[in-house]
Motif scaffolding. Structure first.
Motif, PDB file in Angstrom:
ATOM      1  N   ASP A 122      76.828 -43.291   7.658  1.00 25.53           N
ATOM      2  CA  ASP A 122      77.961 -43.583   6.770  1.00 25.53           C
ATOM      3  C   ASP A 122      77.551 -43.781   5.316  1.00 25.53           C
ATOM      4  OD1 ASP A 122      76.694 -46.017   7.033  1.00 25.53           O
ATOM      5  OD2 ASP A 122      78.450 -47.117   7.749  1.00 25.53           O
ATOM      6  N   ALA A 123      76.359 -43.323   4.954  1.00 26.40           N
ATOM      7  CA  ALA A 123      75.921 -43.349   3.553  1.00 26.40           C
ATOM      8  C   ALA A 123      75.711 -41.917   3.090  1.00 26.40           C
ATOM      9  CB  ALA A 123      74.621 -44.140   3.409  1.00 26.40           C
ATOM     10  N   GLU A 151      80.390 -39.161   1.573  1.00 21.20           N
ATOM     11  CA  GLU A 151      80.382 -40.340   2.451  1.00 21.20           C
ATOM     12  C   GLU A 151      79.586 -40.123   3.730  1.00 21.20           C
ATOM     13  OE1 GLU A 151      81.442 -43.029   1.274  1.00 21.20           O
ATOM     14  OE2 GLU A 151      83.235 -42.732   0.065  1.00 21.20           O
ATOM     15  N   ALA A 173      72.501 -48.339   6.609  1.00 21.42           N
ATOM     16  CA  ALA A 173      73.579 -47.431   7.003  1.00 21.42           C
ATOM     17  C   ALA A 173      73.763 -47.503   8.510  1.00 21.42           C
ATOM     18  CB  ALA A 173      73.262 -45.999   6.572  1.00 21.42           C
ATOM     19  N   VAL A 205      76.232 -43.419  -2.282  1.00 21.52           N
ATOM     20  CA  VAL A 205      75.276 -44.530  -2.244  1.00 21.52           C
ATOM     21  C   VAL A 205      73.862 -44.029  -2.560  1.00 21.52           C
ATOM     22  CG1 VAL A 205      74.247 -46.358  -0.868  1.00 21.52           C
ATOM     23  CG2 VAL A 205      76.675 -45.847  -0.621  1.00 21.52           C
ATOM     24  N   LEU A 206      73.434 -43.000  -1.847  1.00 18.29           N
ATOM     25  CA  LEU A 206      72.044 -42.538  -2.015  1.00 18.29           C
ATOM     26  C   LEU A 206      71.875 -41.690  -3.274  1.00 18.29           C
ATOM     27  CD1 LEU A 206      71.420 -41.643   1.726  1.00 18.29           C
ATOM     28  CD2 LEU A 206      70.214 -43.432   0.460  1.00 18.29           C
ATOM     29  N   VAL A 254      68.643 -48.878   1.621  1.00 14.02           N
ATOM     30  CA  VAL A 254      70.058 -48.680   1.941  1.00 14.02           C
ATOM     31  C   VAL A 254      70.233 -48.869   3.441  1.00 14.02           C
ATOM     32  CG1 VAL A 254      71.926 -46.980   2.055  1.00 14.02           C
ATOM     33  CG2 VAL A 254      70.520 -47.165  -0.017  1.00 14.02           C
ATOM     34  N   VAL A 276      83.063 -47.532  -0.736  1.00 13.61           N
ATOM     35  CA  VAL A 276      82.249 -46.854   0.271  1.00 13.61           C
ATOM     36  C   VAL A 276      82.382 -47.471   1.662  1.00 13.61           C
ATOM     37  CG1 VAL A 276      80.555 -45.933  -1.354  1.00 13.61           C
ATOM     38  CG2 VAL A 276      80.201 -48.209  -0.363  1.00 13.61           C
ATOM     39  N   THR A 314      78.303 -51.818   6.477  1.00 14.46           N
ATOM     40  CA  THR A 314      77.585 -50.688   5.879  1.00 14.46           C
ATOM     41  C   THR A 314      78.557 -49.637   5.359  1.00 14.46           C
ATOM     42  OG1 THR A 314      77.463 -49.508   7.984  1.00 14.46           O
ATOM     43  CG2 THR A 314      75.659 -51.024   7.461  1.00 14.46           C
ATOM     44  N   PRO A 315      78.074 -48.785   4.406  1.00 13.74           N
ATOM     45  CA  PRO A 315      76.747 -48.783   3.810  1.00 13.74           C
ATOM     46  C   PRO A 315      76.568 -49.941   2.832  1.00 13.74           C
ATOM     47  CG  PRO A 315      78.139 -47.182   2.711  1.00 13.74           C
ATOM     48  CD  PRO A 315      78.940 -47.720   3.857  1.00 13.74           C
TER      49      PRO A 315
END
Lengths: 352, 352
Positions: free
Chosen positions: A263-264, A296, A249, A268-269, A247, B351, A7-8
């Protein structure tokens, strides 16, 4: 359940995606509307093939480089509409090559773009199809009135190397009546000028189940419908179970009773809010708000005890699926709830 | 002036970047503070080298995969701090390899992370250096009290395979006094336990010129300072002339008197607001607001006539430089105001 995925990560449930695609295709078939999905949501040739298999007549791309990536990625993509005003020598040269490979069309909302396209295509064998973009309330691109649409249609017809393909709009949510009136009047004016209007294309997932309320449109371009997201759940047009993209995470810090860090973050989001509060929905945890993102880190807060432990995985439905797809080089494909393989996001980052 | 660059594109003015780097290095040198720049802003080994040449003692990364990309990209990067709680077998395996290549350190704010690191490094030749992350008001990661910091320092020292590296914090803006008091007390407790505190590292560009107000910190980790952005201009810590990163875009539609649409949307500028209104500053046009982004379109509005024509280029200082770097595969490097070459963004999208 802990998934054996680092992840992510962005997960796509193929079963849900298939069901979403079929649901709108069934609606469109019932109402005699052609479907031309916008690939911006998935950026995956494989997903475009799934949409074509379900009955789509072609795909929509936003940029020339997106179209290149999609066509390179699947020889079953044979009909592409690029819903963009295309300018500049490099892009026009690439457009010419694409026009030799597939049935291609683009849009224009001004004479500079039309003249630029014509200058490039005047001496090619295959003319380029150009639709006129109309503003039905989104106040982004598009001519402001049916009369201007008719003027540009005439300009396209008279321009060497171009063929008039019809009218295109990307309306705001709930604007079916406006689409109907604008497009009907534009069509009337263009036909009064002795021209045909081969296609009238509209789009947008939030209002897609009201597409038939603007029967003047012959084609619809839904994008997000294949994955859905938190914004569509908030609008009441999808349920969490309809969200194909999530997602995954991992909780990396629980440094206060009502707070956990995952950790997202915005890498990512993304920071897209789409009018919502917070940056996503943690599945199974209605009490949690994702109230802050840094690049992050995502911060999860609850009015109750957060009840998460370091190392634990969470799954998040993002506010906006399309932009999340663009943040990662590959997505994990799930079938039957199980990770099957990774697909490279072929059209990621294609902004040219 | 029209640049011969296909748009949208991210431009980095190397002269400005050099000047920004030197300005903070001079301040830090004067106050005896070591500089360890965060590479998240540029994600470029070449820029890290520029920072090291100016006097930086090493670099900061946020994720293991970022550190890999940076170390792979430059053999002059020999000292890396990853300011992240690292969990999971895959990441730990990669961390072990990095620890053999450079002087490596990581952070931890809880026992699960420390125990995970120890389990991996207990049987390696080189111990891993671990700093304890402290929360000085950002309320993200970090232990809440100096006493907890001291407890974790002891835990690190007692953990096989680990070496205690000191204390780390990422404070909110204007928290020098809080950093000073928290870190002084934590250091006192740790030393009372018979341990040394080799390094105390703080960071953040907005407050970097007040770094000396927390003299307990021996090291500072600025990130955005190399490029600057609209958020820093809004805070009064940079001027437009100090902004090394800009987005070059082309006007693609002018469909109303006070509105123009450019070919850069959230896929380049991102939706990061950082507390600001609008999505960037159009250089030379204080009257223009970028009031709306979709993925490939940016909307420029003015209370006056927009006075832009289709095909015209504009240069935009984004709200947040770091996230823009992450959106593109390469940036255009300018020297003397002229495009010189393209640099691949080596650590983009890292990431994991």
């Amino acid at each position: 359940m802990t998934l054996q995925i680092e992840t992510p990560a962005v997960l796509v449930d193929l079963d849900i995606a298939r069901r979403n695609v079929r649901a709108f295709q069934a609606y469109a078939d019932k109402h005699g509307i052609r479907v031309r999905p916008h690939i911006k949501t998935h950026k995956l040739p494989q997903m475009a093939e799934l949409q074509l298999e379900a009955g789509a007549i072609g795909i929509t791309c936003q940029k020339v480089s997106e179209a290149e990536a999609m066509i390179d990625g699947s020889n079953r993509i044979k009909d592409v509409l690029i819903t963009y005003n295309i300018l500049g020598a490099e892009k026009l040269a690439r457009l010419e090559k694409l026009n030799e490979r597939v049935v291609l069309s683009v849009v224009a909302d001004n004479t500079i773009v039309i003249d630029g396209l014509s200058a490039r295509f005047a001496h090619t064998e295959r003319p380029l199809t150009v639709l006129v973009e109309c503003n039905t309330g989104a106040d982004r691109c598009g001519v402001a009135t049916p009369a201007e649409a008719a003027d540009l249609a005439r300009r396209v017809v008279d321009a060497p190397g171009l063929r008039f393909g019809g009218l295109m709009t990307y309306p705001p949510v709930g604007a079916a009546a406006r689409v109907q009136s604008f497009m009907s009047e534009a069509k009337r004016l263009i036909e009064a000028d002795g021209l045909e209007v081969p296609s009238i294309t509209s789009g947008g997932t939030p209002s897609m189940m009201e597409a038939a309320d603007a029967p003047i449109a012959t084609e619809y371009r839904p994008g997000t419908y294949i994955y859905n997201d938190r914004s569509l759940v908030a609008r009441g047009v999808a349920r969490w179970d309809d969200c194909a993209l999530t997602v995954l995470a991992t909780v990396v810090s629980v440094s206060a009773k009502n707070r956990a860090i995952i950790d997202a973050g915005s890498k990512v989001l993304t920071s897209d809010l789409l009018g919502l509060a917070g940056y996503g929905h943690v599945l199974g945890r209605d009490d949690i708000r994702i109230d802050q993102l840094s690049e992050e880190h995502g911060r999860l807060v609850s009015d109750e005890a957060i009840d998460l432990v370091v190392g634990q995985q969470v799954r998040i439905v993002p506010n906006h699926a399309c932009v999340v797809t663009n943040m990662v080089d590959a997505v994990h494909i799930l079938e039957g709830g199980t990770p099957r393989e990774k697909w490279a996001v072929a059209a990621r980052g294609r902004v040219l």
